[in-house]
Design a protein around this motif. Structure first.
Motif, short mmCIF file in Angstrom:
data_model
loop_
_atom_site.label_atom_id
_atom_site.label_comp_id
_atom_site.label_asym_id
_atom_site.label_seq_id
_atom_site.Cartn_x
_atom_site.Cartn_y
_atom_site.Cartn_z
N ASP A 110 38.12 2.78 104.52
CA ASP A 110 37.75 3.80 103.97
C ASP A 110 36.57 4.15 104.79
O ASP A 110 35.28 3.94 104.65
CB ASP A 110 37.35 3.62 102.35
CG ASP A 110 36.79 5.13 101.81
OD1 ASP A 110 36.73 5.81 102.57
OD2 ASP A 110 36.55 4.86 100.64
N TRP A 111 36.63 5.34 105.67
CA TRP A 111 35.54 5.94 106.47
C TRP A 111 34.61 6.61 105.85
O TRP A 111 33.53 7.14 106.57
CB TRP A 111 36.18 6.76 107.48
CG TRP A 111 37.22 5.73 108.52
CD1 TRP A 111 38.61 6.02 108.61
CD2 TRP A 111 37.08 4.74 109.14
NE1 TRP A 111 39.02 5.38 109.48
CE2 TRP A 111 38.16 4.46 109.94
CE3 TRP A 111 35.79 4.17 109.58
CZ2 TRP A 111 38.21 3.47 111.04
CZ3 TRP A 111 35.75 3.01 110.79
CH2 TRP A 111 36.97 2.80 111.34
N ARG A 112 34.71 6.93 104.44
CA ARG A 112 33.67 7.53 103.88
C ARG A 112 32.46 6.88 103.43
O ARG A 112 32.34 6.75 101.95
CB ARG A 112 34.29 8.49 102.66
CG ARG A 112 35.30 9.58 102.97
CD ARG A 112 36.32 9.97 102.17
NE ARG A 112 37.14 8.94 101.55
CZ ARG A 112 38.23 9.07 100.72
NH1 ARG A 112 38.48 10.39 100.44
NH2 ARG A 112 39.02 8.16 100.68
N THR A 113 31.86 6.19 104.00
CA THR A 113 30.81 5.34 103.79
C THR A 113 29.96 5.30 105.24
O THR A 113 30.11 5.35 106.33
CB THR A 113 31.12 3.93 103.54
OG1 THR A 113 29.84 3.24 103.29
CG2 THR A 113 31.96 3.19 104.70
N MET A 129 37.74 -2.15 122.94
CA MET A 129 36.65 -2.15 122.12
C MET A 129 36.41 -0.57 121.66
O MET A 129 36.43 0.28 122.23
CB MET A 129 35.28 -2.58 123.12
CG MET A 129 35.65 -4.02 123.57
SD MET A 129 34.16 -4.45 124.45
CE MET A 129 33.31 -5.26 123.26
N SER A 130 35.98 -0.57 120.48
CA SER A 130 35.61 0.80 119.85
C SER A 130 34.43 0.61 118.88
O SER A 130 34.44 -0.25 118.11
CB SER A 130 36.82 1.17 118.88
OG SER A 130 38.05 1.46 119.62
N LEU A 131 33.45 1.34 119.37
CA LEU A 131 32.33 1.22 118.08
C LEU A 131 32.38 2.69 117.28
O LEU A 131 32.21 3.67 117.63
CB LEU A 131 31.13 1.42 119.09
CG LEU A 131 29.67 1.46 118.39
CD1 LEU A 131 29.45 -0.07 117.89
CD2 LEU A 131 28.36 1.76 119.22
N THR A 132 32.53 2.43 116.02
CA THR A 132 32.61 3.34 115.30
C THR A 132 31.65 3.68 114.16
O THR A 132 31.31 2.69 113.72
CB THR A 132 33.99 2.97 114.38
OG1 THR A 132 35.14 2.87 115.09
CG2 THR A 132 34.52 4.23 113.34
N LEU A 133 31.14 4.87 114.35
CA LEU A 133 30.03 5.28 113.22
C LEU A 133 30.74 6.35 112.30
O LEU A 133 31.14 7.35 112.64
CB LEU A 133 29.01 5.85 114.16
CG LEU A 133 27.75 6.56 113.14
CD1 LEU A 133 27.06 5.11 112.51
CD2 LEU A 133 26.83 7.25 114.10
N SER A 134 30.66 5.78 110.96
CA SER A 134 31.16 6.82 109.94
C SER A 134 29.81 7.34 108.91
O SER A 134 28.88 6.48 108.95
CB SER A 134 32.10 6.11 108.95
OG SER A 134 31.91 4.77 108.53
N THR A 135 30.31 8.14 108.17
CA THR A 135 29.19 8.56 107.17
C THR A 135 29.94 8.95 105.88
O THR A 135 31.14 9.13 105.77
CB THR A 135 28.43 10.04 107.63
OG1 THR A 135 29.75 11.18 107.66
CG2 THR A 135 28.24 10.02 109.05
N LEU A 136 29.01 9.11 104.74
CA LEU A 136 29.47 9.36 103.54
C LEU A 136 30.40 10.78 103.46
O LEU A 136 31.30 10.69 102.59
CB LEU A 136 28.33 9.49 102.73
CG LEU A 136 27.44 8.34 102.08
CD1 LEU A 136 26.17 8.52 101.65
CD2 LEU A 136 28.48 7.31 101.34
N ALA A 137 30.29 11.73 104.31
CA ALA A 137 30.88 12.84 104.43
C ALA A 137 32.18 12.50 105.25
O ALA A 137 33.38 13.66 105.25
CB ALA A 137 30.20 14.00 105.36
N GLY A 138 32.48 11.37 105.48
CA GLY A 138 33.89 11.31 106.32
C GLY A 138 33.97 11.55 107.69
O GLY A 138 35.03 11.66 108.27
N LYS A 139 32.62 11.61 108.20
CA LYS A 139 32.65 11.99 109.73
C LYS A 139 32.83 10.73 110.42
O LYS A 139 31.91 9.96 110.25
CB LYS A 139 31.53 13.16 110.20
CG LYS A 139 31.62 14.26 109.34
CD LYS A 139 32.74 15.28 109.74
CE LYS A 139 32.66 16.67 108.98
NZ LYS A 139 33.78 17.21 109.26
N VAL A 140 33.49 10.68 111.63
CA VAL A 140 33.51 9.52 112.49
C VAL A 140 33.39 9.67 113.85
O VAL A 140 33.88 10.75 114.47
CB VAL A 140 34.78 8.71 112.30
CG1 VAL A 140 35.02 7.57 112.88
CG2 VAL A 140 35.33 8.46 110.66
#
Length: 307
Positions: A110-113, A129-140
């Motif tokens: 769940d990327w919405r965090t 390798m994948s460095l993933t940054l997600s936000t509460l708004a669901g942006k990745v």
């Protein structure tokens, strides 16, 4: 719309963004990944290691790939569901904790965090390798890099230990140490990507490994491969030990077992046909070798991972 979050020569994982509104930005980068790995290794205390396991079915949009993956949570909370002992399990993974997802198992994040996580995928030919940054708004946003080598030497054995722990579902301090060791191994490999090009002997070894992955069937031997590349059998063995960290026969056996896993998981072929197609002399011999390397009989593997 399908957003490709993890794409390497070995594998493509697709996530359906329609239900979540995710917008993904893909950037090729070693610098960002190395910076966050170094900070994590210098400041974090490794916590729990979660192990995903097989389920008879899996949710729509789940990440299900044929290679194993590690997910290191660097910042925030990583919320996901995994298969766990035959059932779905929702988990919240904290910074310093790790998820190990064996081949043919799944997770559905769940990327919405607010979260930053590093995913490492261990392919046949390379490490993604994948460095993933997600936000509460669901942006990745995703920084990606590829190590142009498979696991070798200690990296290969560290991943094998984690796979064994996942089969037995044994959690504890040993798993934490192995997870940390595997991350340090990958960090060393990312540093090597900036070094001068590999030697001629390395490229010879790499060419031969690709040949084995395409021609692993019955009849192939150390002697026949040496003749194919106009070198002596002893030279071939030395090449594999020095460049790959595995003997020629051990490498060939692992290629055959990997193909047997694919046939067992995806097709209802009988054991003799699978044995002959993968270069084993008969199903009995395949069964002995398969169990030695996986801890399971071919039948047990099919029952657990068959489609």
């Amino acid at each position: 719309m399908l957003v490709d979050l993890y794409q390497y020569n070995d594998v493509v994982c697709l996530y359906d963004a329609r239900s979540s509104g995710i917008a993904a930005l893909l950037v090729n980068s070693f610098s960002q990944i190395n910076h966050h790995i170094d900070h994590f290794l210098s400041t974090a205390t490794f916590g729990s290691v979660w192990f995903a396991s097989h389920t008879d079915s899996y949710p729509k949009n789940a990440f299900l790939v044929k290679f194993s993956r590690m997910i290191y949570v660097l910042e925030g909370e990583y919320r996901t569901a995994i298969g766990h002992q035959g059932e779905y399990k929702d988990i919240v993974v904290q910074p310093g904790e790790v998820i190990y997802i064996p081949a043919q198992t799944w997770d559905i994040p769940d990327w919405r965090t607010d979260c930053r996580a590093l995913t490492i995928l261990f392919g046949h030919y390379q490490i993604g390798m994948s460095l993933t940054l997600s936000t509460l708004a669901g942006k990745v946003s995703v920084d990606k890099a590829t190590i142009n080598d498979p696991l070798q030497h200690e990296g290969f054995y560290l991943e094998k230990i984690l796979n064994d722990l996942a089969i037995s579902q044994r959690e504890g301090s040993a798993a934490k140490c192995v997870a940390e060791g595997l991350l340090r191994y990958c960090r060393e490999k990312t540093g090597e990507q900036c070094e001068p090009s590999q030697s001629a002997t390395y490229h010879k070894w790499r060419t031969i490994t690709l040949y084995l992955q395409k021609n692993f069937g019955a009849g192939i031997t150390r002697e026949s491969v040496a003749q194919e590349y106009n070198i002596s059998p002893n030279h071939l063995s030395r090449l594999f030990r020095e460049e790959g960290g595995l003997g020629f026969n051990e490498y060939l056996t692992l290629v055959r077992i990997d193909r047997a896993k694919m046939l067992l998981g995806q097709y209802q072929m009988n054991m003799l046909d699978i044995a002959l197609r993968t270069g084993f002399k008969d199903s009995s011999y395949m069964g002995r070798v398969f169990r030695k390397h996986t801890g399971m009989t071919p039948g047990e593997y099919r029952a657990s991972y068959g489609s």
